[in-house]
Scaffold this active site. Structure first.
Site, PDB file in Angstrom:
ATOM      1  N   SER A 147       4.431  -0.596   0.933  1.00 41.65           N
ATOM      2  CA  SER A 147       3.339   0.138   0.302  1.00 41.65           C
ATOM      3  C   SER A 147       2.588  -0.676  -0.742  1.00 41.65           C
ATOM      4  O   SER A 147       1.511  -0.291  -1.167  1.00 41.65           O
ATOM      5  CB  SER A 147       3.859   1.432  -0.345  1.00 41.65           C
ATOM      6  OG  SER A 147       4.556   1.155  -1.533  1.00 41.65           O
ATOM      7  N   LYS A 193       5.203   1.032  -7.974  1.00 40.22           N
ATOM      8  CA  LYS A 193       3.831   1.476  -7.740  1.00 40.22           C
ATOM      9  C   LYS A 193       2.936   1.055  -8.911  1.00 40.22           C
ATOM     10  O   LYS A 193       3.406   0.689  -9.986  1.00 40.22           O
ATOM     11  CB  LYS A 193       3.772   2.998  -7.598  1.00 40.22           C
ATOM     12  CG  LYS A 193       4.434   3.558  -6.355  1.00 40.22           C
ATOM     13  CD  LYS A 193       3.676   3.182  -5.105  1.00 40.22           C
ATOM     14  CE  LYS A 193       4.320   3.788  -3.870  1.00 40.22           C
ATOM     15  NZ  LYS A 193       5.607   3.197  -3.548  1.00 40.22           N
TER      16      LYS A 193
END
Length: 232
Positions: free
Chosen positions: A152, A190
């Site tokens: 991701s 993230k």
């Protein structure tokens, strides 16, 4: 500078326009780029439009116009992107240490398990081993390492199998790439942003959605400062 996916989409749209004069549909773009949702295509188109590469024509369905293409030098750079170089999204450019750098002082960094760059996984805080890292890669503070699992954050130069080096801290600035602990049980890597009273944990891969969470559900464990990529 365009990300890999942005460049892929721009080339696909440009080639389709040259072939048929008609832009591809969102479904065709999603399939060509192997994305999971049309929302990823929307974000890529918006980014290309903001950078002046394409224009959406008003009052016409599927109407896209390519305004310019990256120059040849840029295209060659993206095509031959060396995976041991991490681009500016991480701050300073980092690379695997060469012979000269290995002569500098090293610091023993504990590896504390795995971190998900994808769907959050159960937090692991057990030291497995240590690695020696040149001190100039780290800066001040206490650091630890985590092995990355997932894709991701791939457009930030962070690949599955990399080892991220993290400075321990419980605060972050908007735009920092952080290790975040969710609900005291899931850890993820993230990009951190504040969205009003919520916290956004953003992926660097349009195939993944941004997660919006209440501030009481997220604890910052550290900020990414560098990474190590190993080669076979």
């Amino acid at each position: 500078m365009l990300t890999r996916k942005q460049l892929e989409l721009l080339k696909f749209v440009n080639e389709r326009l040259k072939e048929s004069g008609v832009p591809p549909s969102f479904d065709e773009m999603k399939e060509a780029l192997d994305l999971r949702s049309k929302s990823g295509i929307h974000r890529l188109i918006l980014a290309l439009e903001e950078r002046g590469f394409i224009r959406r024509l008003p009052n016409r369905a599927r109407a896209l116009e390519v305004l310019k293409m990256p120059d040849a030098a840029f295209a060659r750079q993206r095509g031959s992107f060396s995976p041991n170089v991490i681009e500016g999204s991480l701050g300073k450019v980092r690379h695997s240490p060469g012979p000269e750098e290995r002569r500098h002082a090293s610091v023993a960094i504990p590896i504390m398990g795995r971190i998900a760059a994808g769907t959050p996984i159960e937090a692991i805080q057990t030291r497995s081993h240590t690695i020696a890292v040149p001190s100039e890669f780290l800066g001040q503070g206490e650091h630890f390492g985590l092995e990355v699992r997932g894709d991701s954050m791939i457009e930030a130069g962070i690949h599955d199998g990399d080892t991220v080096l993290v400075r321990k801290q419980n605060t972050a600035n908007s735009g920092d790439i952080v290790v975040a602990l969710i609900d005291d049980e899931e850890a993820t890597l993230k990009r951190f942003r504040r969205k009003g009273s919520s916290i956004a944990l953003e992926a660097a891969n349009p195939a993944y959605e941004t997660r919006l969470l209440g501030p009481d559900r997220v604890q910052i464990q550290g900020k990414l400062v560098s990474l190590i990529r190993r080669y076979n």
